[in-house]
Design a protein around this motif. Structure first.
Motif, short mmCIF file in Angstrom:
data_model
loop_
_atom_site.label_atom_id
_atom_site.label_comp_id
_atom_site.label_asym_id
_atom_site.label_seq_id
_atom_site.Cartn_x
_atom_site.Cartn_y
_atom_site.Cartn_z
N THR A 243 60.16 -34.23 47.59
CA THR A 243 59.70 -34.86 46.35
C THR A 243 58.26 -34.49 46.03
N THR A 244 58.02 -34.08 44.80
CA THR A 244 56.68 -33.76 44.33
C THR A 244 56.13 -34.93 43.51
N LEU A 245 54.84 -34.86 43.22
CA LEU A 245 54.24 -35.90 42.38
C LEU A 245 54.91 -35.93 41.01
N ALA A 246 55.21 -34.77 40.45
CA ALA A 246 55.88 -34.73 39.15
C ALA A 246 57.23 -35.44 39.23
N ASP A 247 57.93 -35.29 40.36
CA ASP A 247 59.21 -36.00 40.53
C ASP A 247 59.00 -37.51 40.56
N ARG A 256 62.36 -46.99 42.07
CA ARG A 256 60.96 -46.69 42.36
C ARG A 256 60.53 -47.23 43.72
N PRO A 257 59.75 -46.42 44.46
CA PRO A 257 59.25 -46.90 45.76
C PRO A 257 58.17 -47.96 45.55
N ALA A 258 58.01 -48.81 46.57
CA ALA A 258 56.96 -49.83 46.50
C ALA A 258 55.59 -49.22 46.74
N TYR A 259 55.56 -48.08 47.43
CA TYR A 259 54.28 -47.45 47.78
C TYR A 259 54.42 -45.94 47.66
N VAL A 260 53.29 -45.27 47.44
CA VAL A 260 53.27 -43.81 47.35
C VAL A 260 52.01 -43.32 48.04
N ALA A 261 52.14 -42.22 48.79
CA ALA A 261 50.99 -41.63 49.48
C ALA A 261 51.22 -40.13 49.62
N ALA A 262 50.13 -39.41 49.77
CA ALA A 262 50.25 -37.96 49.93
C ALA A 262 50.94 -37.61 51.25
N ASP A 263 50.68 -38.40 52.30
CA ASP A 263 51.25 -38.15 53.62
C ASP A 263 51.25 -39.45 54.41
N GLU A 301 39.64 -39.03 44.75
CA GLU A 301 40.47 -37.84 44.84
C GLU A 301 41.87 -38.16 44.32
N PRO A 302 42.47 -37.25 43.55
CA PRO A 302 43.79 -37.55 42.98
C PRO A 302 44.89 -37.71 44.02
N ASP A 303 44.68 -37.21 45.26
CA ASP A 303 45.70 -37.38 46.30
C ASP A 303 45.37 -38.52 47.25
N SER A 304 44.33 -39.31 46.95
CA SER A 304 44.05 -40.51 47.72
C SER A 304 45.05 -41.59 47.33
N VAL A 305 45.18 -42.62 48.16
CA VAL A 305 46.10 -43.71 47.82
C VAL A 305 45.72 -44.35 46.49
N PRO A 306 44.44 -44.71 46.24
CA PRO A 306 44.11 -45.29 44.93
C PRO A 306 44.37 -44.31 43.79
N GLY A 307 44.04 -43.03 43.99
CA GLY A 307 44.26 -42.05 42.93
C GLY A 307 45.72 -41.90 42.58
N LEU A 308 46.56 -41.80 43.60
CA LEU A 308 48.00 -41.66 43.36
C LEU A 308 48.57 -42.92 42.70
N ARG A 309 48.14 -44.07 43.18
CA ARG A 309 48.67 -45.32 42.62
C ARG A 309 48.30 -45.45 41.14
N ALA A 310 47.08 -45.05 40.80
CA ALA A 310 46.67 -45.13 39.40
C ALA A 310 47.50 -44.18 38.54
N VAL A 311 47.69 -42.96 39.02
CA VAL A 311 48.48 -41.97 38.28
C VAL A 311 49.92 -42.43 38.11
N ASP A 329 47.36 -31.04 35.36
CA ASP A 329 46.01 -30.66 35.74
C ASP A 329 45.50 -31.43 36.96
N VAL A 330 46.36 -32.21 37.61
CA VAL A 330 45.97 -32.89 38.84
C VAL A 330 46.32 -32.00 40.01
N ARG A 331 45.35 -31.70 40.85
CA ARG A 331 45.58 -30.83 42.00
C ARG A 331 45.64 -31.68 43.26
N MET A 332 46.73 -31.56 44.00
CA MET A 332 46.86 -32.30 45.24
C MET A 332 46.02 -31.61 46.32
#
Length: 334
Positions: A243-247, A256-263, A301-311, A329-332
């Protein structure tokens, strides 16, 4: 909030508010022989017990545990719950000890069946009492044909998992689900499935550990996240596998998942509240704004937990009201 509806919040590290962490393996802990970056050190630092749930029936639980121990992790073999083990148990309950089972699958699936006293055969003419598909390494056309002959004759049919792909170091390869679909197309039937998104594999992990409030972490929405939701378990999706961020941005309500993180490092972090106001979402220091259909992130950072949650929260809210947005235009980060 109802599971599957949107992001949940925790002010403490995510793993600390659960009594068990359930981890998918392929694409979450490792890809092929190699550990996913940050996975081993994150798992090793967790105070919460961990169970490893894999839909991949290619290898035995012992082989999988040895693979994990090669990364420096300490675990017993029974910390690994394979869909092969679970489907073998379902078959045993259906046909009884000593019954013949036609296998179209890998050695890991064979060992799981034989460990329960089932007799593996290779031909529909051997009069099997069940057909099992699990694991994809070295599966050949003749096995699929024999499975189809038996399934068409009305023999009960079981599959370890429905994943149509699995991640490898070279990219996505056909998964067990792709071979299951071949038999389904040939026979017009559907199998009983043990692995995610079906609930038996989650039930087995809870039975082994006695957990009452687990969290599931996976890289596939259609198996890991949907399965956890069906089992009444909170879930976090990570972006290290399929799964990608776009997905993630396109996931509809109910899935929808309750949480999202880069890793997996997201397990050791709080997941702050997100406030969405029109075309803007704020999560901690992260601010996501949609302009001309593109989301941009500032303050974190867009791949931080706060950044991802906001996006993610902004994208879901936008989609729910009929607006199209993307994160081209968001780079992981690495």
């Amino acid at each position: 909030m109802e599971r599957g509806a949107g992001l949940s919040t925790t002010s403490s590290p995510l793993a600390s508010v659960h009594d068990l962490v359930m981890l998918d393996l392929d694409g979450v802990v490792y890809v092929g022989p190699d550990a996913v970056p940050h996975a081993a050190e994150t798992i090793g630092a967790l105070a919460t017990p961990v169970a490893f749930l894999t839909n991949n029936a290619t290898r035995s639980a012992t082989d999988v545990a040895e693979h994990l121990r090669s990364f420096g992790l300490e675990l017993a073999d029974d910390a690994v719950v394979t869909a092969g083990q679970v489907v073998a148990d379902l078959v045993l309950r259906e046909v009884g000890d000593g019954a013949k089972v036609l296998l179209a699958g890998a050695e890991g699936m064979r060992s799981a069946l034989e460990a329960l006293g089932l007799v593996v055969v290779t031909s529909a003419e051997d009069e099997p009492r069940a057909v099992v598909q699990g694991g994809v390494i070295d599966v050949c056309w003749s096995e699929l044909a024999e499975a189809s002959f038996a399934v068409s004759a009305g023999v009960p049919w079981f599959a370890s998992n429905p994943d149509t792909t699995f991640p490898t170091p070279r990219g996505l390869a056909p998964g067990n689900g792709a071979f299951v679909q071949a038999v389904a197309l040939a026979t017009g039937r559907e199998p009983v499935v043990a692995g995610k998104p079906s609930t038996p594999i989650f039930d087995e992990a809870r039975r082994r550990t006695g957990a009452g409030s687990p969290v599931m972490v996976g890289d596939r929405v259609d198996t890991d996240i949907d399965g956890a939701t069906a089992a009444g378990i909170d879930a976090m999706v990570v972006l290290t596998g399929v799964t990608t961020l776009a997905d993630v941005l396109e996931i509809p309500p109910g899935h929808r998942p309750a949480y999202v993180a880069a890793d997996l490092r997201g397990l050791g972090q709080p997941h702050p509240e997100v406030v969405v106001d029109g075309s803007r979402a704020t999560c901690g220091d992260a601010v996501a704004e949609a302009t001309d259909g593109l989301i941009r992130v500032s303050g974190a950072e867009p791949d931080s937990v706060p950044g991802l949650r906001a996006v993610v929260a902004l994208a879901w809210a936008s989609h729910d009201r009929g607006d199209d947005v993307s994160v081209e235009d968001v780079r992981m980060g690495a």
